[in-house]
Structures are given as C-alpha cells and as structure tokens.
Scaffold this motif. Structure first.
Motif, PDB file in Angstrom:
ATOM      1  N   ARG A  68     -21.782 -90.766 -77.316  1.00  0.00           N
ATOM      2  CA  ARG A  68     -21.473 -92.198 -77.362  1.00  0.00           C
ATOM      3  C   ARG A  68     -20.065 -92.355 -76.820  1.00  0.00           C
ATOM      4  NH1 ARG A  68     -24.721 -91.611 -81.943  1.00  0.00           N
ATOM      5  NH2 ARG A  68     -26.297 -93.266 -82.194  1.00  0.00           N
ATOM      6  N   GLU A  71     -17.037 -93.244 -79.042  1.00  0.00           N
ATOM      7  CA  GLU A  71     -16.532 -92.247 -79.983  1.00  0.00           C
ATOM      8  C   GLU A  71     -15.539 -91.287 -79.334  1.00  0.00           C
ATOM      9  OE1 GLU A  71     -20.424 -92.081 -82.964  1.00  0.00           O
ATOM     10  OE2 GLU A  71     -20.027 -90.406 -81.594  1.00  0.00           O
ATOM     11  N   SER A  86     -25.300 -81.796 -82.702  1.00  0.00           N
ATOM     12  CA  SER A  86     -26.433 -82.023 -83.609  1.00  0.00           C
ATOM     13  C   SER A  86     -27.780 -81.662 -83.011  1.00  0.00           C
ATOM     14  CB  SER A  86     -26.475 -83.492 -84.042  1.00  0.00           C
ATOM     15  OG  SER A  86     -26.648 -84.338 -82.906  1.00  0.00           O
ATOM     16  N   GLY A  97     -35.169 -86.771 -80.415  1.00  0.00           N
ATOM     17  CA  GLY A  97     -34.867 -87.836 -81.351  1.00  0.00           C
ATOM     18  C   GLY A  97     -33.573 -88.545 -80.986  1.00  0.00           C
ATOM     19  N   PRO A  98     -33.226 -89.630 -81.694  1.00  0.00           N
ATOM     20  CA  PRO A  98     -31.997 -90.366 -81.406  1.00  0.00           C
ATOM     21  C   PRO A  98     -30.757 -89.539 -81.734  1.00  0.00           C
ATOM     22  CG  PRO A  98     -33.025 -91.202 -83.386  1.00  0.00           C
ATOM     23  CD  PRO A  98     -33.993 -90.234 -82.797  1.00  0.00           C
ATOM     24  N   LEU A  99     -29.665 -89.848 -81.062  1.00  0.00           N
ATOM     25  CA  LEU A  99     -28.400 -89.149 -81.311  1.00  0.00           C
ATOM     26  C   LEU A  99     -27.778 -89.669 -82.604  1.00  0.00           C
ATOM     27  CD1 LEU A  99     -26.287 -87.151 -80.164  1.00  0.00           C
ATOM     28  CD2 LEU A  99     -25.166 -89.134 -79.107  1.00  0.00           C
ATOM     29  N   GLU A 100     -27.456 -88.752 -83.510  1.00  0.00           N
ATOM     30  CA  GLU A 100     -26.840 -89.144 -84.780  1.00  0.00           C
ATOM     31  C   GLU A 100     -25.413 -89.599 -84.541  1.00  0.00           C
ATOM     32  OE1 GLU A 100     -27.082 -85.848 -87.424  1.00  0.00           O
ATOM     33  OE2 GLU A 100     -29.254 -85.589 -87.163  1.00  0.00           O
ATOM     34  N   PRO A 101     -24.985 -90.675 -85.206  1.00  0.00           N
ATOM     35  CA  PRO A 101     -23.594 -91.134 -85.042  1.00  0.00           C
ATOM     36  C   PRO A 101     -22.615 -90.023 -85.378  1.00  0.00           C
ATOM     37  CG  PRO A 101     -24.897 -92.776 -86.199  1.00  0.00           C
ATOM     38  CD  PRO A 101     -25.747 -91.552 -86.118  1.00  0.00           C
ATOM     39  N   THR A 103     -21.886 -87.455 -83.606  1.00  0.00           N
ATOM     40  CA  THR A 103     -22.272 -86.150 -83.067  1.00  0.00           C
ATOM     41  C   THR A 103     -22.539 -86.257 -81.571  1.00  0.00           C
ATOM     42  OG1 THR A 103     -24.680 -86.367 -83.304  1.00  0.00           O
ATOM     43  CG2 THR A 103     -23.434 -85.664 -85.261  1.00  0.00           C
ATOM     44  N   GLY A 116     -29.270 -93.866 -78.147  1.00  0.00           N
ATOM     45  CA  GLY A 116     -27.954 -93.930 -78.761  1.00  0.00           C
ATOM     46  C   GLY A 116     -26.866 -93.364 -77.885  1.00  0.00           C
TER      47      GLY A 116
END
Length: 426
Positions: A68, A71, A86, A97-101, A103, A116
């Motif tokens: 992101r 970030e 992650s 899957g979606p990117l975890e905030p 990470t 994401g």
C-alpha cells in the motif's frame, strides 16, 4: 469464330490487358479455419476480437513486494520503512487473498496483485530485516525494509491496459506473422479463420524433358520450369502440385490433365507448348476448349494463353506460359503472382516498385514492354542489368534481385535515366 482466333486477329494484348484477363479467372479463394501453428503467412478472414482483457488481471511488472503506497510515505535510503511479509505470490497462483494492512506480499513478475495493494516495490529497493537481500530465505514470512516511497500504480500492469475485453484486435485482411499469432494465443484462440490458399496444378510439357539426376540423351534437357514455378506459386502464398514430363501428344496430355483436375484445383498453370510451332501440345489440346491464345506486347514472354479450360464436364481456370525459363518466370511474376495473391486476400498483391537510375545504357524493341533482369544498388540508387535480354539465360535470372520495367514506347534508355524497378524476393 473461336475465342482464340478473336485474340489472335485483334493483335497483341498489352501487359495490362492480359493482367486483367488473368486476374478475372481467379475469384476469392474462400475461407477455412486452421490451428494457430498453421496460420503463419495467411490472411485473416474475420476480425479477431478479445474474448478476455489483456492483461486479464492486475499483475506485477517486477519481482518485488506488493504494497500500500500510503504506508510507505517518506521511505528513503536513509529512512527505510520496515513491514512484515504476510504472503508469497508466485506467478500462476490462483488463490491470492487480500493484502493485510501494515504488511507487504512478496510477488513475482506476472503474479496477480492482491486486493488492497496499489504499487509494487522492486526487490532492488528493499533489504531483509537482517541486512541481507530483500528476497532472502524465508519466503512469504519475516520482515523487509523498503527504501523508496512508491507512487500509486508503480510497476502494476492493470487489467485491460493492453486491450479491453471485446475489442477488435486484428482486422480481417491482416497478414499473420509471429506477433499477430502470439496475440491470438494470448486471448485464448486455438485457431483462426483465414483465407484459403489457392491450389495450383503446375504442368511442364515436352518430350525432351528429363528429371534432374537422370542421364541425358542427345537432344534432351533437364526439366526446371515445373519445379521453379511450383516454388514461385508457394512463395506467392498458394499451394502447388506438379505434373511433369507430359509428352508432346495431345490425347495423352488431355488424359493426364483430366485425371489430376478435380475439386480443389483453382488454377492449371502450364509452361511450354504455346508458340506457333508444329508441336505445341498445350495450344493444340486447349484451343476450342475455353482457352485463348495469342501474343502479349512484352519481352520476354510474348506468347501467352488463358481462359477456363473445359475438360470432362468441368471447367478450371488455366494460364499457359511460354517454355523458355526466363519467359516463364517473368510471365508468372507479371501475370500470375498478383492474381494468386489477390485471390488469397493479400492487401498488396503486387511486387513493390521503386525508381532507380540505370547503371548502363539499355535498348528495347519498339512496341514491346520489356522486363530486364537487374541488380539494385540501394546505397546509390542505381540498377544494373544482369545478363542480357535472352529468354533462356536462367543463370542470369538467378542472380537478379529485381526486374527493370521499360515501357512499350521506350526504344533506348541511357545510363542515369530513372526507371521503374520491381523488387523480387520481398
């Protein structure tokens, strides 16, 4: 009065008149569907549309990390930002899957960008938390220091940026090469609709002809025209089969031809037997059966014939060429090649023509359009004759890379004069 007599009595045709007569014999060759591997050099018969977008999904343009961008605001060499890794996303992974905030995801070139993420940081702008390379052991775990603040969209190939789904990628009439076939494969096409190649039956006539490799008896020569013309037919984008060594016997000639002419033969192409001599088997066998014979005001290649041959209840387009090898191949270039390519759908059926200056003086018979063999020097824009005007000099023809086109009204052309030059082999 027969059609043959009409042409003969009306005098020689011009080159353009005979070109038109030959072209009128060959209609569009129709279409067929072929596998991609067989489509090279063919002409596309229907628009190619994109069944999927290209690329079909957002993917990475680099080996690196999906992030992101917000970030990493302020990240630099002197002030790197450290984040947890992650996920590990290789090319071909289908369960991303979606990117975890907070990470990042290690990602390979061509791999799908996770929801994401909005930028890719190249591996060269990262380092692992232990000071090693950013792609060190550990795969999709551990932490990574990032030394650049990417802009949104950096190194992300967006879905559809090359072509939108449903877009026309190639129009009908496109000649298919490696890149066009690659494009068709990229949108999932296993085959393409293309123009069918015209099929040509090539005949060489003459009792004096002997197959290459066989011993020659006195008065015999090796057969060359059939092989030469069959290759020329294939180079023009058509297909060819040969029927050689037909003796100088009218009934045997017609019988041999009747056996080979069938559905799928678009053109019968002969060489030899069309002049005014006593043993002109082609002319004798076809006169009164739909084929016209006469003279064309050109050199080499004056005696010609064409029409729709009536044979055993069927008719087939037929072009008869003179037997001298230079006359035969030059006649093919002038009359047959453009007609075949037009029938096969090629957008530019004629040879490219350029203007060059003569390297030496040339003379030409009055009233005849002459095609002289030449070699083009593209560096200085000159063209030099190869050999002479003799229609039997095939060695000179083999060294030529162009034909010098002298108009019928030209009787002499001096060195330095501009002339039209047909480029061969292009």
């Amino acid at each position: 009065m027969s059609a043959a007599a009409t042409w003969s009595e009306s005098g020689p045709r011009t080159v353009d008149e005979h070109r038109a007569a030959v072209a009128a014999l060959l209609a569009s060759s129709g279409v067929e569907t072929v596998p991609l591997a067989a489509a090279a050099g063919r002409v596309l018969a229907a628009d190619l549309t994109a069944a999927i977008a290209l690329p079909p999904f957002d993917n990475s343009a680099m080996d690196g990390y999906a992030v992101r961008a917000v970030e990493l605001t302020g990240a630099s060499e002197g002030s790197p930002v450290e984040l947890a890794v992650s996920a590990d996303i290789p090319a071909g992974r289908t369960d991303v899957g979606p990117l975890e905030p907070g990470t990042v995801a290690r990602i390979m070139t061509g791999a799908p960008v996770p929801d994401g993420a909005d930028a890719i940081v190249p591996v060269e702008r990262t380092e692992s938390s232990d000071g090693g390379a950013g792609f060190g052991a550990g795969g999709g775990t551990g932490r990574v220091r990032i030394t650049v603040a990417p802009e949104k969209g950096a190194f992300v190939r967006r879905a559809g940026e090359d072509a939108a789904g449903g877009a026309v990628l190639l129009e009908a009439g496109t000649v298919l090469g490696a890149s066009q076939i690659g494009l068709a494969a990229a949108v999932g096409r296993p085959d393409l609709v293309v123009r069918r190649r015209p099929h040509v039956l090539v005949l060489s006539t003459g009792s004096e002809l002997v197959a290459p490799g066989e011993p020659l008896a006195p008065g015999q020569i090796y057969e060359s025209n059939g092989t030469m013309l069959a290759v020329a037919v294939r180079e023009a984008g058509a297909t060819a089969e040969q029927l050689s060594f037909v003796p100088d016997d009218v009934e045997m000639f017609r019988a041999a031809l009747a056996v080979r002419v069938r559905d799928g033969v678009d053109l019968v192409l002969t060489s030899g037997g069309v002049s005014a001599g006593a043993y002109e088997v082609v002319k004798d066998a076809m006169t009164g059966h739909g084929v016209e014979f006469g003279k064309v005001a050109m050199q080499p290649g004056g005696p010609q014939g064409c029409g729709r041959l009536e044979l055993g209840g069927t008719t087939v387009a037929t072009v008869t060429l003179p037997g001298n090898p230079v006359s035969s191949l030059v006649s093919f270039e002038v009359f047959v090649r453009p007609a075949l390519r037009a029938a096969a759908g090629y957008p530019d059926p004629d040879r490219p023509v350029v203007t060059a200056r003569l390297a030496g003086d040339l003379s030409s018979p009055a009233g005849k359009r002459q095609f002289r063999r030449g070699v083009l020097d593209a560096t200085n824009g000159t063209v030099a004759e190869v050999g002479s005007a003799g229609s039997h000099l095939i060695a000179a023809l083999a060294r030529a890379d162009c034909l010098v086109d002298l108009p019928a009204e030209t009787v002499s052309a001096a060195a330095g004069e501009p002339v039209a030059v047909w480029l061969l082999g292009t």
